[in-house]
Each structure stands twice: as structure tokens, then as C-alpha cells.
Enzyme design. Structure first.
Site, PDB file in Angstrom:
ATOM      1  N   HIS A 296      -7.246  -5.180  10.091  1.00  0.00           N
ATOM      2  CA  HIS A 296      -6.949  -5.103   8.905  1.00  0.00           C
ATOM      3  C   HIS A 296      -5.649  -5.746   8.051  1.00  0.00           C
ATOM      4  O   HIS A 296      -4.799  -5.966   8.995  1.00  0.00           O
ATOM      5  CB  HIS A 296      -7.259  -3.549   8.424  1.00  0.00           C
TER       6      HIS A 296
ATOM      7  N   ASN B 270      -7.608  -3.272  14.207  1.00  0.00           N
ATOM      8  CA  ASN B 270      -8.888  -3.682  13.729  1.00  0.00           C
ATOM      9  C   ASN B 270      -9.150  -5.046  12.731  1.00  0.00           C
ATOM     10  O   ASN B 270      -9.967  -5.100  12.419  1.00  0.00           O
ATOM     11  CB  ASN B 270      -9.659  -2.465  13.204  1.00  0.00           C
TER      12      ASN B 270
ATOM     13  N   ASP C  17       0.761  -1.391  -0.139  1.00  0.00           N
ATOM     14  CA  ASP C  17      -0.087   0.121   0.006  1.00  0.00           C
ATOM     15  C   ASP C  17       0.866   1.356   0.083  1.00  0.00           C
ATOM     16  O   ASP C  17       2.099   1.223   0.118  1.00  0.00           O
ATOM     17  CB  ASP C  17      -0.986   0.089   1.190  1.00  0.00           C
TER      18      ASP C  17
ATOM     19  N   GLU D 287      -9.598  -2.059   5.389  1.00  0.00           N
ATOM     20  CA  GLU D 287     -10.273  -1.991   6.706  1.00  0.00           C
ATOM     21  C   GLU D 287     -11.430  -3.034   6.626  1.00  0.00           C
ATOM     22  O   GLU D 287     -12.092  -3.448   5.916  1.00  0.00           O
ATOM     23  CB  GLU D 287     -10.688  -0.474   6.877  1.00  0.00           C
TER      24      GLU D 287
HETATM   25  C1  F6R Z   1       1.220  -1.507   5.986  1.00  0.00           C
HETATM   26  C2  F6R Z   1       0.107  -2.508   6.392  1.00  0.00           C
HETATM   27  C3  F6R Z   1      -0.785  -2.594   7.649  1.00  0.00           C
HETATM   28  C4  F6R Z   1       0.063  -2.787   8.809  1.00  0.00           C
HETATM   29  C5  F6R Z   1      -0.672  -2.964   9.976  1.00  0.00           C
HETATM   30  C6  F6R Z   1       0.094  -2.844  11.500  1.00  0.00           C
HETATM   31  O1  F6R Z   1       1.942  -1.770   4.782  1.00  0.00           O
HETATM   32  O2  F6R Z   1       0.040  -3.371   5.465  1.00  0.00           O
HETATM   33  O3  F6R Z   1      -1.664  -3.601   7.638  1.00  0.00           O
HETATM   34  O4  F6R Z   1       0.837  -3.870   8.663  1.00  0.00           O
HETATM   35  O5  F6R Z   1      -1.489  -1.304  10.101  1.00  0.00           O
HETATM   36  O6  F6R Z   1       0.955  -1.875  11.638  1.00  0.00           O
HETATM   37  P1  F6R Z   1       1.868  -1.782  12.701  1.00  0.00           P
HETATM   38  O7  F6R Z   1       2.981  -2.875  12.452  1.00  0.00           O
HETATM   39  O8  F6R Z   1       2.375  -0.532  12.710  1.00  0.00           O
HETATM   40  O9  F6R Z   1       1.093  -2.144  14.015  1.00  0.00           O
END
Ligand code: F6R
Length: 260
Positions: A138, A136, A67, A143
Site C-alpha cells: 500500500h 502489502n 492520510d 490497500e
Molecule cells: C502513512 C502511509 C503508509 C506508510 C506505510 C509504511 O502515512 O502513508 O503508507 O508509509 O504503512 O509504514 P511504516 O513506515 O510504519 O512501515
């Protein structure tokens, strides 16, 4: 699903680094799907070390990140382009021409999303997709309520996700509201998926992903539909699971099972 429970964050991260290194050694021209976020930073540090000290080479690897924030140019310090260069690409022997992230500043983000999807298909798909998980549930920026069949597209970030990302931007106003993200369908099309979750803040999402129903309410639960999904957890992230005894029986110490 393979559920591997390791003692702490360091051990879980090292386990994932070992799996990535093994994949790249077995297939030097592997196509890797990459993730960003705080969980991945220690992993990328380990991969840098393994490149420097153990000769793990990324020279022929192709990468696709999950992303990028809509509106941010690659040079923006808060972009995932910048994150990837700083965390990994600038420190290993990867050919930058073979690294891909969606362009957040594309004039037509929908066309950019379609082109990204076509680019992934054009190289024959992703061999190993790395994933983190949001509190959450994701994966990528899919989301809750994202279609389980979705392709790369624009997603509106939840208030919760924006709050978690706020630390990387100057103020609330400049914290991105939208992201271009691979879809859940894109992720499920990878030949294998490897999710890393560490820390107690992820325990609820991890339990819903592994032991809850497959539901768009918890996008990571879609991994239950994938034939080769491995989830590597530290004890804190695994603390809400009910079938821990079984996971540890099959994969003692987070190692391989007898039949792997
Ligand atoms: C970003 C992504 C997100 C993160 C998730 C956890 O490329 O894929 O799904 O993996 O938001 O983020 P952290 O590791 O910062 O808790």
C-alpha cells in the site's frame, strides 16, 4: 523509475532528506506531500537537524499529509496530526496554517475527502510527494485492490495494516478500522514522487512495486506510471529485486546518473 540503492537505513534516509532539502532550497514555497509511519521518523529527525544546523527553512512551504484515521480528533495522541507535530512541525519554522491533514473527526468524512482534494488542487497541486510502502504494497492507505485512479476517500484498513498499527493504540478495539487517504490518482498527480523503503520486511512489496506488473494488487506498482518517481531503498529492502546490477550501474552508490 529511478531506483537508488543505499548501503543501509541511515544512508537511504539521508539520501531522501538530501532530496527534500534540495527541493525546498530550489523552491522555498514548495508544496510537499508528507507521509507518516515508522520509516519516516528518522527522516523527520534528519530534516529537523538540517533545519537547525544547515538553515534549511520551511517557512514558506505548504504541506499535505497522505492520510488520517477516521474518528480521531487532531489532539488524539494516536492521530497523524499529533504524529506530525511531534515528529516535525513543532521543531521547524513551518507555518502551521499551511500544514494540512484530513480531519479524522469530520462530521461528514466523504465531504472532508472531497474538500481535501479541492484544497490540493487549489494550491496548484503537490510538487514532491513523500511515500512509504506497506508490507502489502500500500501507499498512503490505498490497500490492495484500490483503484489506480482513486481520489481522496475513506478506505477500510486490512487486518494486516491494523495489526501493524496496533502498537500505537491502547488495544485492538481502539485501533482504527478506517482512514481518510489521498487516492492513488491523487498521488500520481504530484509532480514528483519519492518513496523510501527500509528493512527486509519491505523487500517483497518493493520487488512487486518495481518489477511486478502494474496492478491494483500492489498499489505502489502504480508508480511505474509516474514520469518522475524515485524509490530510495536500503540493501535489505532491495534484496528481492532481480535487476539490482542495472540499478547500481545507472545510479552507482545510489547517486545521480550521468544524465540527471
Ligand atoms: C502513512 C502511509 C503508509 C506508510 C506505510 C509504511 O502515512 O502513508 O503508507 O508509509 O504503512 O509504514 P511504516 O513506515 O510504519 O512501515
Amino acid at each position: 523509475m529511478k531506483v537508488l540503492i543505499l548501503e543501509d537505513e541511515g544512508a537511504a534516509t539521508a539520501r531522501v532528506a538530501g532530496i527534500v532539502a534540495r527541493s525546498v532550497r530550489a523552491n522555498p514555497a514548495a508544496v510537499l506531500g508528507l507521509a507518516t509511519g515508522g520509516t519516516m521518523l528518522p527522516l523527520y529527525r534528519l530534516l529537523r537537524d538540517m533545519h537547525r544546523d544547515e538553515g534549511v527553512s520551511f517557512a514558506q512551504v505548504t504541506t499535505f499529509n497522505l492520510d488520517e484515521y477516521v474518528g480521531l480528533a487532531p489532539e488524539h495522541p494516536g492521530s497523524y496530526h499529533s504524529y506530525m507535530r511531534e515528529a516535525l512541525f513543532d521543531h521547524i519554522d513551518i507555518d502551521l496554517a499551511r500544514t494540512h491533514l484530513p480531519r479524522g473527526d469530520a462530521p461528514d468524512p466523504t465531504a472532508e475527502a472531497d474538500a481535501y482534494e479541492a484544497l490540493i488542487a487549489g494550491v496548484g497541486g503537490i510538487d514532491l510527494q513523500l511515500l512509504g510502502i506497506g508490507r502489502n504494497g500500500h501507499i498512503g492507505f490505498n490497500e490492495p485492490t484500490s483503484s489506480l485512479g482513486s481520489a481522496t476517500r475513506i478506505k477500510t484498513l486490512t487486518t494486516e495494516t491494523r495489526a501493524a498499527n496496533r502498537q500505537y493504540f491502547a488495544d485492538d478495539e481502539t485501533t482504527p478500522r478506517y482512514a481518510l487517504t489521498m487516492g492513488i490518482g491523487t498521488i500520481l498527480a504530484a509532480r514528483s514522487c519519492l518513496l523510501l523503503a527500509t528493512g527486509a520486511a519491505k523487500a517483497d512489496a518493493v520487488a512487486r512495486a518495481i518489477e511486478g506488473p502494474v496492478s491494483a494488487a500492489c498499489p505502489a506498482s502504480a508508480l511505474q506510471m509516474h514520469a518522475r518517481a524515485t524509490l530510495v531503498l536500503d540493501r535489505a529492502a532491495a534484496s528481492d529485486l532481480k535487476l539490482t546490477d542495472y540499478y547500481e550501474h545507472v545510479h552507482p552508490g545510489g547517486g545521480e546518473s550521468e544524465f540527471d
